[in-house]
Design a protein around this motif. Structure first.
Motif, PDB file in Angstrom:
ATOM      1  N   SER A  41       0.850  -1.196  -0.155  1.00  0.00           N
ATOM      2  CA  SER A  41      -0.002   0.067   0.143  1.00  0.00           C
ATOM      3  C   SER A  41       0.897   1.274  -0.035  1.00  0.00           C
ATOM      4  CB  SER A  41      -1.023   0.038   1.060  1.00  0.00           C
ATOM      5  OG  SER A  41      -0.242  -0.202   2.442  1.00  0.00           O
ATOM      6  N   LYS A  42       2.161   1.061   0.485  1.00  0.00           N
ATOM      7  CA  LYS A  42       2.980   2.382   0.508  1.00  0.00           C
ATOM      8  C   LYS A  42       3.175   2.745  -1.082  1.00  0.00           C
ATOM      9  CE  LYS A  42       5.239   1.516   4.756  1.00  0.00           C
ATOM     10  NZ  LYS A  42       6.467   1.284   5.571  1.00  0.00           N
ATOM     11  N   GLN A  43       3.598   1.692  -1.984  1.00  0.00           N
ATOM     12  CA  GLN A  43       3.680   2.179  -3.488  1.00  0.00           C
ATOM     13  C   GLN A  43       2.360   2.173  -4.220  1.00  0.00           C
ATOM     14  OE1 GLN A  43       5.289  -0.799  -1.942  1.00  0.00           O
ATOM     15  NE2 GLN A  43       7.249   0.067  -1.578  1.00  0.00           N
ATOM     16  N   TYR A  44       1.384   1.417  -3.836  1.00  0.00           N
ATOM     17  CA  TYR A  44       0.153   1.456  -4.587  1.00  0.00           C
ATOM     18  C   TYR A  44      -1.108   1.990  -3.629  1.00  0.00           C
ATOM     19  CZ  TYR A  44      -3.675  -0.250  -7.690  1.00  0.00           C
ATOM     20  OH  TYR A  44      -4.633  -0.479  -8.811  1.00  0.00           O
ATOM     21  N   GLY A  45      -1.321   3.264  -3.554  1.00  0.00           N
ATOM     22  CA  GLY A  45      -1.888   3.912  -2.449  1.00  0.00           C
ATOM     23  C   GLY A  45      -3.492   3.353  -2.469  1.00  0.00           C
ATOM     24  N   SER A  48      -4.262   0.915   0.445  1.00  0.00           N
ATOM     25  CA  SER A  48      -4.429   1.497   1.561  1.00  0.00           C
ATOM     26  C   SER A  48      -5.675   1.440   2.266  1.00  0.00           C
ATOM     27  CB  SER A  48      -3.825   2.854   1.927  1.00  0.00           C
ATOM     28  OG  SER A  48      -4.264   3.593   0.810  1.00  0.00           O
ATOM     29  N   HIS A  49      -6.972   1.303   1.242  1.00  0.00           N
ATOM     30  CA  HIS A  49      -8.375   1.672   1.561  1.00  0.00           C
ATOM     31  C   HIS A  49      -8.893   0.260   1.881  1.00  0.00           C
ATOM     32  CE1 HIS A  49      -8.943   5.386  -0.446  1.00  0.00           C
ATOM     33  NE2 HIS A  49      -8.031   4.926  -1.356  1.00  0.00           N
TER      34      HIS A  49
END
Length: 89
Positions: A41-45, A48-49
């Motif tokens: 999720s740090k590279q592909y936001g 993060s959802h």
């Protein structure tokens, strides 16, 4: 784990049409592996959802949208630029 895998306990794997290998680890947000690199999720936001759950199942529809469902009665549809949440209760 040194390359970004969130946990050694892998629950599920799924390869999509973009040749990404989606990985669900116990109690973690899903990640994917492509070209030897793990994306979190740090590279592909959009990831993060998603909530951290016990494990996820993956499927892809005919339009190339990725569907991710977890144990917490939620399903997510990931399109190119957004995540949509679907509650299944």
């Amino acid at each position: 784990m040194k390359d970004g895998l969130p946990d050694l306990e892998v629950i599920n794997l799924f390869e999509d049409s973009q040749e990404r290998l989606w990985i669900s680890c116990f109690g973690k947000t899903p990640v994917y592996l492509k070209d030897g690199k793990i994306t979190t999720s740090k590279q592909y936001g959009l990831l993060s959802h998603l909530t951290k759950a016990g494990g996820y199942n993956f499927m892809e529809d005919t339009k190339g949208n990725l569907w991710i469902s977890g144990f917490e009665s939620k399903s997510y549809k990931i399109t190119k630029n957004k995540v949509e949440l679907y509650k299944t209760d």
